[in-house]
Motif scaffolding. Structure first.
Motif, PDB file in Angstrom:
ATOM      1  N   PRO A   1     -15.846 -12.039  10.588  1.00  0.00           N
ATOM      2  CA  PRO A   1     -16.240 -13.349  10.048  1.00  0.00           C
ATOM      3  C   PRO A   1     -15.549 -13.637   8.717  1.00  0.00           C
ATOM      4  CG  PRO A   1     -18.158 -12.119  10.768  1.00  0.00           C
ATOM      5  CD  PRO A   1     -16.986 -11.171  10.796  1.00  0.00           C
ATOM      6  N   VAL A   2     -15.205 -14.895   8.542  1.00  0.00           N
ATOM      7  CA  VAL A   2     -14.562 -15.367   7.320  1.00  0.00           C
ATOM      8  C   VAL A   2     -15.492 -16.409   6.706  1.00  0.00           C
ATOM      9  CG1 VAL A   2     -12.534 -16.541   6.379  1.00  0.00           C
ATOM     10  CG2 VAL A   2     -12.285 -15.008   8.337  1.00  0.00           C
ATOM     11  N   LYS A   3     -15.757 -16.266   5.422  1.00  0.00           N
ATOM     12  CA  LYS A   3     -16.688 -17.161   4.735  1.00  0.00           C
ATOM     13  C   LYS A   3     -15.940 -18.378   4.190  1.00  0.00           C
ATOM     14  CE  LYS A   3     -20.034 -15.324   2.480  1.00  0.00           C
ATOM     15  NZ  LYS A   3     -20.937 -14.698   1.512  1.00  0.00           N
ATOM     16  N   HIS A   4     -16.506 -19.558   4.438  1.00  0.00           N
ATOM     17  CA  HIS A   4     -15.985 -20.813   3.906  1.00  0.00           C
ATOM     18  C   HIS A   4     -17.144 -21.594   3.298  1.00  0.00           C
ATOM     19  CE1 HIS A   4     -11.901 -20.807   5.638  1.00  0.00           C
ATOM     20  NE2 HIS A   4     -12.453 -20.145   6.633  1.00  0.00           N
ATOM     21  N   SER A   5     -16.845 -22.377   2.292  1.00  0.00           N
ATOM     22  CA  SER A   5     -17.858 -23.228   1.671  1.00  0.00           C
ATOM     23  C   SER A   5     -17.887 -24.587   2.347  1.00  0.00           C
ATOM     24  CB  SER A   5     -17.564 -23.412   0.181  1.00  0.00           C
ATOM     25  OG  SER A   5     -17.696 -22.195  -0.490  1.00  0.00           O
ATOM     26  N   LEU A   6     -19.085 -25.103   2.516  1.00  0.00           N
ATOM     27  CA  LEU A   6     -19.297 -26.441   3.058  1.00  0.00           C
ATOM     28  C   LEU A   6     -20.230 -27.185   2.113  1.00  0.00           C
ATOM     29  CD1 LEU A   6     -20.081 -25.534   6.786  1.00  0.00           C
ATOM     30  CD2 LEU A   6     -17.936 -26.462   5.898  1.00  0.00           C
ATOM     31  N   THR A   7     -20.190 -28.498   2.184  1.00  0.00           N
ATOM     32  CA  THR A   7     -21.126 -29.318   1.426  1.00  0.00           C
ATOM     33  C   THR A   7     -21.984 -30.085   2.419  1.00  0.00           C
ATOM     34  OG1 THR A   7     -19.539 -29.546  -0.380  1.00  0.00           O
ATOM     35  CG2 THR A   7     -21.354 -31.125  -0.320  1.00  0.00           C
ATOM     36  N   LEU A   8     -23.300 -29.842   2.346  1.00  0.00           N
ATOM     37  CA  LEU A   8     -24.261 -30.517   3.224  1.00  0.00           C
ATOM     38  C   LEU A   8     -25.244 -31.277   2.362  1.00  0.00           C
ATOM     39  CD1 LEU A   8     -25.046 -27.576   5.663  1.00  0.00           C
ATOM     40  CD2 LEU A   8     -23.413 -29.417   5.991  1.00  0.00           C
TER      41      LEU A   8
ATOM     42  N   GLY B   1     -24.845 -33.035  -0.182  1.00  0.00           N
ATOM     43  CA  GLY B   1     -24.573 -32.869  -1.596  1.00  0.00           C
ATOM     44  C   GLY B   1     -24.757 -31.464  -2.133  1.00  0.00           C
ATOM     45  N   HIS B   2     -25.110 -30.527  -1.276  1.00  0.00           N
ATOM     46  CA  HIS B   2     -25.324 -29.143  -1.705  1.00  0.00           C
ATOM     47  C   HIS B   2     -24.279 -28.225  -1.080  1.00  0.00           C
ATOM     48  CE1 HIS B   2     -29.344 -31.024  -2.063  1.00  0.00           C
ATOM     49  NE2 HIS B   2     -29.333 -30.372  -3.211  1.00  0.00           N
ATOM     50  N   ARG B   3     -23.743 -27.327  -1.900  1.00  0.00           N
ATOM     51  CA  ARG B   3     -22.755 -26.360  -1.416  1.00  0.00           C
ATOM     52  C   ARG B   3     -23.472 -25.209  -0.721  1.00  0.00           C
ATOM     53  NH1 ARG B   3     -17.662 -27.595  -0.925  1.00  0.00           N
ATOM     54  NH2 ARG B   3     -16.840 -25.675  -1.741  1.00  0.00           N
ATOM     55  N   THR B   4     -22.901 -24.777   0.384  1.00  0.00           N
ATOM     56  CA  THR B   4     -23.394 -23.603   1.089  1.00  0.00           C
ATOM     57  C   THR B   4     -22.196 -22.891   1.678  1.00  0.00           C
ATOM     58  OG1 THR B   4     -25.035 -22.810   2.687  1.00  0.00           O
ATOM     59  CG2 THR B   4     -23.772 -24.766   3.314  1.00  0.00           C
ATOM     60  N   SER B   5     -22.341 -21.640   2.017  1.00  0.00           N
ATOM     61  CA  SER B   5     -21.238 -20.942   2.670  1.00  0.00           C
ATOM     62  C   SER B   5     -21.661 -20.483   4.047  1.00  0.00           C
ATOM     63  CB  SER B   5     -20.720 -19.768   1.866  1.00  0.00           C
ATOM     64  OG  SER B   5     -21.636 -19.232   1.023  1.00  0.00           O
TER      65      SER B   5
END
Length: 76
Positions: free
Chosen positions: A9-16, A18-22
């Motif tokens: 698995p490779v971790k990427h950041s997303l914004t949902l 208005g909040h950042r999550t990985s």
């Protein structure tokens, strides 16, 4: 030539909302997820937000994997 696909698995950041999550997904799932978003004219954040809204009590990474799998099965 495409780089080899990693099984790790490779971790990427997303914004949902208005909040950042990985999210950690294997390369094959990231590639399919990005292709789905492109095909549907969405950003990966927008597609992730749609999946997040419908995922119920499973984790976001699992929900994305299931979404990618179901999309592939519909296309077969």
């Amino acid at each position: 030539m495409k780089p080899p696909v990693s099984a790790r698995p490779v971790k990427h950041s997303l914004t949902l909302s208005g909040h950042r999550t990985s999210v950690s997904l294997e390369d094959a799932f990231w590639q399919a997820f990005r292709a789905m978003a492109d095909r549907d004219g969405l950003t990966i954040n927008a597609l992730a937000a749609q999946i997040d809204a419908d995922r119920g009590d499973i984790g976001l990474a699992s929900a994305i994997r299931v979404h990618v799998l179901r999309d592939a099965q519909r296309r077969d």
